[in-house]
Design a protein around this motif. Sequence first.
Motif, PDB file in Angstrom:
ATOM      1  N   GLY A 174      47.980 -13.136  47.051  1.00  0.00           N
ATOM      2  CA  GLY A 174      48.577 -12.325  45.974  1.00  0.00           C
ATOM      3  C   GLY A 174      48.795 -10.860  46.338  1.00  0.00           C
ATOM      4  N   GLY A 175      48.032 -10.335  47.306  1.00  0.00           N
ATOM      5  CA  GLY A 175      48.158  -8.926  47.661  1.00  0.00           C
ATOM      6  C   GLY A 175      49.161  -8.660  48.766  1.00  0.00           C
ATOM      7  N   ILE A 176      49.784  -9.706  49.311  1.00  0.00           N
ATOM      8  CA  ILE A 176      50.670  -9.509  50.471  1.00  0.00           C
ATOM      9  C   ILE A 176      51.948 -10.351  50.406  1.00  0.00           C
ATOM     10  CG2 ILE A 176      49.532 -11.292  51.900  1.00  0.00           C
ATOM     11  CD1 ILE A 176      49.836  -9.395  54.327  1.00  0.00           C
ATOM     12  N   THR A 243      53.847  -0.250  45.625  1.00  0.00           N
ATOM     13  CA  THR A 243      52.801   0.348  44.789  1.00  0.00           C
ATOM     14  C   THR A 243      51.862  -0.705  44.220  1.00  0.00           C
ATOM     15  OG1 THR A 243      54.272   2.159  44.161  1.00  0.00           O
ATOM     16  CG2 THR A 243      52.368   1.768  42.737  1.00  0.00           C
ATOM     17  N   SER A 244      50.567  -0.435  44.279  1.00  0.00           N
ATOM     18  CA  SER A 244      49.569  -1.224  43.560  1.00  0.00           C
ATOM     19  C   SER A 244      49.062  -0.370  42.415  1.00  0.00           C
ATOM     20  CB  SER A 244      48.394  -1.588  44.473  1.00  0.00           C
ATOM     21  OG  SER A 244      48.801  -2.541  45.427  1.00  0.00           O
ATOM     22  N   GLY A 245      49.085  -0.921  41.199  1.00  0.00           N
ATOM     23  CA  GLY A 245      48.670  -0.111  40.055  1.00  0.00           C
ATOM     24  C   GLY A 245      47.796  -0.892  39.079  1.00  0.00           C
ATOM     25  N   ALA A 286      53.195  -2.691  53.893  1.00  0.00           N
ATOM     26  CA  ALA A 286      53.100  -1.757  52.761  1.00  0.00           C
ATOM     27  C   ALA A 286      52.376  -2.418  51.588  1.00  0.00           C
ATOM     28  CB  ALA A 286      54.499  -1.296  52.350  1.00  0.00           C
ATOM     29  N   ASP A 287      52.654  -3.693  51.349  1.00  0.00           N
ATOM     30  CA  ASP A 287      52.021  -4.415  50.237  1.00  0.00           C
ATOM     31  C   ASP A 287      50.513  -4.537  50.455  1.00  0.00           C
ATOM     32  OD1 ASP A 287      51.473  -5.932  48.029  1.00  0.00           O
ATOM     33  OD2 ASP A 287      52.682  -7.665  48.611  1.00  0.00           O
ATOM     34  N   ALA A 288      50.125  -5.072  51.616  1.00  0.00           N
ATOM     35  CA  ALA A 288      48.689  -5.266  51.885  1.00  0.00           C
ATOM     36  C   ALA A 288      47.951  -3.934  51.870  1.00  0.00           C
ATOM     37  CB  ALA A 288      48.508  -5.968  53.227  1.00  0.00           C
ATOM     38  N   TRP A 289      48.557  -2.908  52.473  1.00  0.00           N
ATOM     39  CA  TRP A 289      47.881  -1.606  52.547  1.00  0.00           C
ATOM     40  C   TRP A 289      47.853  -0.885  51.208  1.00  0.00           C
ATOM     41  CZ3 TRP A 289      44.496   0.292  55.854  1.00  0.00           C
ATOM     42  CH2 TRP A 289      44.425  -0.256  57.145  1.00  0.00           C
ATOM     43  N   SER A 290      48.821  -1.132  50.344  1.00  0.00           N
ATOM     44  CA  SER A 290      48.754  -0.489  49.025  1.00  0.00           C
ATOM     45  C   SER A 290      47.584  -1.056  48.235  1.00  0.00           C
ATOM     46  CB  SER A 290      50.083  -0.620  48.264  1.00  0.00           C
ATOM     47  OG  SER A 290      50.273  -1.933  47.793  1.00  0.00           O
ATOM     48  N   THR A 291      47.347  -2.346  48.385  1.00  0.00           N
ATOM     49  CA  THR A 291      46.182  -2.954  47.735  1.00  0.00           C
ATOM     50  C   THR A 291      44.898  -2.377  48.335  1.00  0.00           C
ATOM     51  OG1 THR A 291      47.473  -4.970  47.399  1.00  0.00           O
ATOM     52  CG2 THR A 291      45.098  -5.161  47.144  1.00  0.00           C
ATOM     53  N   ALA A 292      44.847  -2.281  49.669  1.00  0.00           N
ATOM     54  CA  ALA A 292      43.666  -1.726  50.339  1.00  0.00           C
ATOM     55  C   ALA A 292      43.424  -0.276  49.912  1.00  0.00           C
ATOM     56  CB  ALA A 292      43.841  -1.806  51.853  1.00  0.00           C
TER      57      ALA A 292
HETATM   58 MG    MG Z   1      49.637  -5.472  47.574  1.00  0.00          MG
END
Ligand code: MG
Length: 342
Positions: A174-176, A243-245, A286-292
């Motif tokens: 879900g985070g990537i 962006t992760s929010g 960008a997706d995985a790292w925004s979650t991290a």
């Molecule tokens: Mg993510």
Amino acid sequence: LPFLRRLRRAGLAAALLLAACTSAPEDVRESRFIMGTLVTFTVSDTPRQQALAAIKAAADEMQRIQNTFTIYGDTPNAVKAFNHQPPGRPMPLPAEVDALLQTSLAIARASGGAFSPALGAPDLLWGFSLPDAPHAPPPARALTRAMQGADWRLLAHTPQGWVRQHASTQLDFGGIAKGYAIDRAIAVLRQHGVRHAIVDAGGDMRLIGSHHGRPWRIGIRHPRRKTTVLGWLEAQGDIAIVTSGDYERFFIWHGKRWHHILDPSTGQPARRAMSATVIASDATRADAWSTALFVLGAEGLPLIRQNGMRAVLVDAAGRVHATPDLQGGVSPVAFHPAGENP
Ligand code: MG
Ligand code: AMP
């Protein structure tokens, strides 16, 4: 007189519209509901029929990726099968799943475990992505049980395939997966001859080329004020912005916000940020790292920089932080904080 003025204004608008039609071709813009969000494809400087065919193929590809990686719903896939595989017994994964798992584990390692692809059990228990959104946290004992094996280091690669080493070691992409789907959509658009486009999946996006020779202009939304932007990014070339929010999927319980980004060390919603935006060369990273970064909070910004990315973070107190190169504004990305007129 007011009538005349209005008429003159209308005439001017019509003239401008005409000019726009003759000098620059219109963008082709289409939206589809994929991966639980509205995905908008904008293609420019491409003949309309070619753009529409490209968008259809890109949307189909994103839907295929959703089906391949989701752990929700009844349609079987290899990820769900793996999550039900007896612990200790190896199972080969399809090459595409294998590759995204390898990428996920590399980012898990590099982020000190802030990003984890092994949170399937606690994620399903919280249920933020279920059709019936939750209204209260799960029972503490159930969460403790789900967290026992929710550790990416309990995923082992053997010559016979992948092994999950505990009953509650379950994959969750879900985070990537959304970032990966955006990257694949861009690849499909390119295969169809598109050179200038944005794929925007609910604010997570990748852009290529330019907008009629000028940079694309992207607003980064404020995590608490829906209609306000934190700032504007102007970018061209090939760049992903994700962006992760904590405002994306959440409920309020006992006066507190409970949301879908979990701290892998506790299984509880991460508390160090309101939003984390990462700018990288591809949307998967960008997706995985925004979650991290969301999990790490402002302390994670040096790590983002060391790994060659840029970021804007709103911490738990609402303070805005950014990597130094964004504060100044550098090519090909310039960041204009709101209030400053770009
Ligand atoms: Mg993510
Ligand atoms: P995103 O919106 O990209 O930050 O991803 C959030 C989604 O990724 C959640 O809905 C979960 O499926 C999963 N997830 C939650 N916490 C994490 C985490 N710390 N690392 C990786 N995936 C996570």
